[in-house]
Design an enzyme around this catalytic site. Structure first.
Site, PDB file in Angstrom:
ATOM      1  N   GLN A 168       0.833  -1.198   0.000  1.00  0.00           N
ATOM      2  CA  GLN A 168       0.000   0.000   0.000  1.00  0.00           C
ATOM      3  C   GLN A 168       0.865   1.244   0.000  1.00  0.00           C
ATOM      4  O   GLN A 168       1.848   1.287   0.736  1.00  0.00           O
ATOM      5  CB  GLN A 168      -0.910   0.027   1.239  1.00  0.00           C
ATOM      6  N   GLU A 327      -5.976  -3.601  12.468  1.00  0.00           N
ATOM      7  CA  GLU A 327      -5.633  -4.399  11.278  1.00  0.00           C
ATOM      8  C   GLU A 327      -6.656  -5.518  11.073  1.00  0.00           C
ATOM      9  O   GLU A 327      -7.006  -5.845   9.943  1.00  0.00           O
ATOM     10  CB  GLU A 327      -4.210  -4.957  11.376  1.00  0.00           C
ATOM     11  N   GLU A 349      -9.732   3.492   5.973  1.00  0.00           N
ATOM     12  CA  GLU A 349      -9.115   3.819   7.267  1.00  0.00           C
ATOM     13  C   GLU A 349     -10.090   4.398   8.287  1.00  0.00           C
ATOM     14  O   GLU A 349      -9.988   4.095   9.480  1.00  0.00           O
ATOM     15  CB  GLU A 349      -7.930   4.765   7.062  1.00  0.00           C
ATOM     16  N   TYR A 411      -8.449   8.963   9.065  1.00  0.00           N
ATOM     17  CA  TYR A 411      -8.642   8.018  10.169  1.00  0.00           C
ATOM     18  C   TYR A 411      -9.621   8.573  11.202  1.00  0.00           C
ATOM     19  O   TYR A 411     -10.638   7.963  11.521  1.00  0.00           O
ATOM     20  CB  TYR A 411      -7.309   7.746  10.887  1.00  0.00           C
TER      21      TYR A 411
HETATM   22  N1  BES Z   1      -3.348   0.350   5.930  1.00  0.00           N
HETATM   23  C1  BES Z   1      -2.671   1.086   6.942  1.00  0.00           C
HETATM   24  C2  BES Z   1      -1.245   1.384   6.613  1.00  0.00           C
HETATM   25  C3  BES Z   1      -1.068   2.258   5.384  1.00  0.00           C
HETATM   26  C4  BES Z   1      -1.859   3.385   5.202  1.00  0.00           C
HETATM   27  C5  BES Z   1      -0.097   1.965   4.475  1.00  0.00           C
HETATM   28  C6  BES Z   1      -1.690   4.168   4.075  1.00  0.00           C
HETATM   29  C7  BES Z   1       0.078   2.748   3.355  1.00  0.00           C
HETATM   30  C8  BES Z   1      -0.720   3.854   3.148  1.00  0.00           C
HETATM   31  C9  BES Z   1      -2.749   0.379   8.287  1.00  0.00           C
HETATM   32  O1  BES Z   1      -3.920  -0.321   8.499  1.00  0.00           O
HETATM   33  C10 BES Z   1      -2.709   1.437   9.357  1.00  0.00           C
HETATM   34  O2  BES Z   1      -3.599   2.239   9.376  1.00  0.00           O
HETATM   35  N2  BES Z   1      -1.724   1.414  10.210  1.00  0.00           N
HETATM   36  C11 BES Z   1      -1.633   2.321  11.321  1.00  0.00           C
HETATM   37  C12 BES Z   1      -2.257   1.653  12.507  1.00  0.00           C
HETATM   38  C13 BES Z   1      -2.921   2.535  13.527  1.00  0.00           C
HETATM   39  C14 BES Z   1      -3.906   3.504  12.968  1.00  0.00           C
HETATM   40  C15 BES Z   1      -3.562   1.686  14.604  1.00  0.00           C
HETATM   41  C16 BES Z   1      -0.160   2.596  11.539  1.00  0.00           C
HETATM   42  O3  BES Z   1       0.660   2.052  10.789  1.00  0.00           O
HETATM   43  O4  BES Z   1       0.190   3.361  12.400  1.00  0.00           O
HETATM   44 ZN    ZN Z   2      -5.520   1.059   8.687  1.00  0.00          ZN
END
Ligand code: BES
Ligand code: ZN
Length: 633
Positions: A168, A327, A349, A411
């Site tokens: 991603q 996740e 998100e 988010y």
């Molecule tokens: N899918 C995302 C990570 C991501 C977002 C990768 C946009 C590339 C582009 C993942 O689910 C995420 O949101 N991770 C967060 C977790 C947190 C919000 C609990 C992180 O990595 O901090």
């Molecule tokens: Zn996420």
């Protein structure tokens, strides 16, 4: 299924059946072919693919991992669904060396790699004629942006190299030649060879035992039989072991950290059950996780059946397992129903962040959920205070070219939107609506326009109610609509009083009380401290609360940020050690940014540290920090 998508997928399926290509597909002919969306708002500007003309429906990889030369290479066999008049298929690629393309019978096909566009890669155009199966022989560049090849020194064991991918948003084209767009779902399978004793995991179901090839290597096979967005194809390889949690859940990690990792995620099986009780069956079979080395650029990545996690969430008290809930929630919002374009990533998100909080409430109770929601809400307020409530980048739908205000919008504002709807219509009605959204769009792409229509039709009971909910305003307008459900001010009553007391008289909470607070409370306190503090005040805080010595990385990060923003020299070695070990962009970028803001004191420190740590970071983290420190190759 919407009529246009249904009609199109039918049309394509029919034409595919009448093609003359005799080569049978690699696994079975009865694969699920997902529909694509054709409305203008579902056109992905980040892909070269033209899915209405010809699209990939299945990817079969046969790859070898070369840890000597940091290379992955082999073949990708693609199944294609194409209009009868289609003569070409356009794929995404970035830095791939393609040696040969053939049809299913081994006949050579012409191909061309077009001009590279920064950040997007280059179109790989293949002249397909009647072929509906093509075989691409290729190798990825050692600098492939999705992949990070770690030296043994970057692992806990220190003995073996490690590899992981991060697809991603649009990085998978650097190691897989396919149509890399979230609206073009594909089933996939893979055979991957790796040197012993390394194990390979992927975001598909492992098939049987690995095969010993007798040449010091083993072959691992994986299948993903449900159509997924291609950014969700992921791989990791290293000296890793597995331990079960429940019947369908487990965790992989390096042997040195497996005990701690396993303890931290012990609630996962229960989380899956609670998630199912909330919004319907978990449709992917297993839910496993891998805890990666600290270079991993994100907190977590929702790769289907194999969530990837940073080790920095391990605090020894399960206080940061919101990450796991998050996740896991993506198994519905994101992996099942997927944003068709990245402009609508709030659908992934924001919905996931809301769902995450509901899981937390079920597993750890209302108080923790309310506190985490309050931290999330404070992030929106901070961002709005910074960029202004009318900044276009604060709308949930962020069309191309908008300067996004970042994660607090997709988010946290996304989550606040759903929370508001829940408060407005009541939990029962809201939950029924969200569940039907997942059920009715399972394994399909979605847009803002679709969820908007769905809310009007299936959530609101009348036009008047739809108006009252301010749906359009929430999705398309900047700032926070007036009906926003604010967090309970009582959530942090004690902590906010303590922070205010410190602001007034510099009274520091007693160490015993501090230790009894939840991590969310400690984070809140650190965020509410006065921005400007003297070296003496910082030293006192650290002495009394043990801030620099905490094993909780979210708290450590807040402490380091506060200390560096106040040019607090004693924090520099700790910050340097942290930045040398951890590659998580959410921590690394703001710490460098803070140093860069501190003029002639901080800039040289940032530049000195970055020169040393940059090679140990994933391309994602390098990309974001390069801008902050003005790095030139
Ligand atoms: N899918 C995302 C990570 C991501 C977002 C990768 C946009 C590339 C582009 C993942 O689910 C995420 O949101 N991770 C967060 C977790 C947190 C919000 C609990 C992180 O990595 O901090
Ligand atoms: Zn996420």
């Amino acid at each position: 299924m919407r009529p246009i998508a249904a009609a199109l997928s039918l049309l394509l399926a029919t034409t595919a059946c009448t093609t003359m290509d005799a080569q049978p597909p690699a696994v079975s002919a009865e694969r699920l072919v997902a529909p694509i969306l054709t409305t203008p708002d579902a056109v992905d500007s980040s892909t070269f693919a033209q899915p209405q003309v010809a699209r990939v429906t299945h990817v079969a990889l046969d790859l070898a991992l070369d840890f000597e030369r940091d290379r992955v290479g082999g073949t990708a066999t693609l199944d294609i669904l194409a209009r009868p008049d289609a003569s070409q298929i356009v794929l995404d690629s970035d830095g791939l060396q393609v040696s040969r393309v053939t049809d299913g019978r081994g006949n050579e096909l012409d191909f061309d790699i077009g001009e590279r566009v920064e950040g997007k890669g280059a179109p790989l155009t293949i002249t397909i004629g009647n072929a509906r199966h093509i075989v691409i022989a290729y190798t990825a560049n050692p600098q492939a942006s999705a992949l990070q090849w770690l030296d043994p020194e970057q692992t806990a064991g220190g003995e073996y190299p490690f590899l992981f991918s991060q697809g991603q948003a649009i990085l998978n084209r650097s190691w897989i030649p396919t149509q890399d767009s979230p609206g073009i779902r594909q089933t996939w399978e893979a055979r991957v060879t790796a040197p012993k004793p390394l194990d390979v995991v992927m975001s598909g179901i492992l098939q049987g035992e690995p095969e010993d090839l007798g040449n010091g290597r083993r072959a691992f096979r994986f299948v993903m039989d449900k159509p997924v967005a291609p950014y969700l194809i992921a791989i990791a390889a290293g000296d890793i072991d597995f331990r079960a949690i429940g019947p369908r859940t487990g965790v992989w990690a390096e042997p040195a950290i497996l005990d701690r990792a396993h303890w931290e995620v012990a609630d996962t099986e229960d989380m899956v059950k609670e998630a199912e009780a909330l919004y319907g069956p978990y449709r992917w079979g297993r839910y496993d996780m891998i805890v990666l080395p600290p270079a991993f650029p994100f907190g977590g990545m929702e790769n289907p059946v194999m969530t990837f996690l940073t080790p920095t969430f391990i605090a020894g008290d399960r206080s940061l397992t919101g990450l796991v809930a998050h996740e896991l929630a993506h198994s519905w919002s994101g992996n099942l129903v997927t944003n068709a374009v990245w402009a609508d990533s709030w659908l992934n998100e924001g919905v996931t962040s809301y769902f995450e909080n509901r899981i937390i409430e079920e597993i750890y109770g209302e108080k923790r959920a309310e506190q985490e929601a309050a931290l999330s809400f404070a992030a929106i307020e901070d961002t709005l205070a910074e960029v202004g409530t009318d900044a276009p980048g604060t709308a949930l739908h962020q069309p191309d070219g908008t300067d996004s205000a970042g994660s607090a919008i997709v988010y946290d504002k996304g989550a606040a939107f759903l929370r508001t709807l829940e408060h407005e219509v009541g939990r029962e009605r809201f939950d029924a609506w969200l569940r039907q959204w997942f059920d009715n769009h399972a394994f399909e792409p979605a847009t803002s326009a679709m969820i908007y229509e769905d809310m009007r039709k299936n959530l609101a009971r009348s036009e008047a109610e739809a108006e009252r909910l301010r749906l359009r305003e929430w999705i398309y307008e900047p700032g926070l609509p007036a009906n926003v459900a604010r967090p309970d001010p009582a959530a942090f009553a004690t902590v906010d009083a303590a922070a205010a007391a410190y602001g007034g008289s510099r009274a520091i909470p007693a160490a015993a009380a501090w230790r009894k607070w939840s991590s969310a409370e400690r984070q809140r306190f650190l965020q509410k401290l006065p921005q400007e503090l003297s070296a003496e005040e910082l030293a006192q805080l650290d002495r009394q609360l043990g801030l620099a010595a905490t094993g909780n990385n979210e708290e450590l990060f807040l402490w380091l940020e506060l200390a560096l923003a106040n040019r607090y020299e004693p924090a520099v070695p700790k910050a340097e050690a942290f930045l040398a070990e951890v590659g998580r962009a959410k921590f690394v970028r703001p710490l460098f940014a803070t140093l860069m803001e501190e003029g002639e004191w901080g800039r040289p420190i940032a530049q000195r540290i970055y020169a040393k740590t940059r090679p140990s970071y994933h391309a994602v983290t390098r990309g974001s920090v390069d801008k902050v420190v003005g790095w030139k190759e």
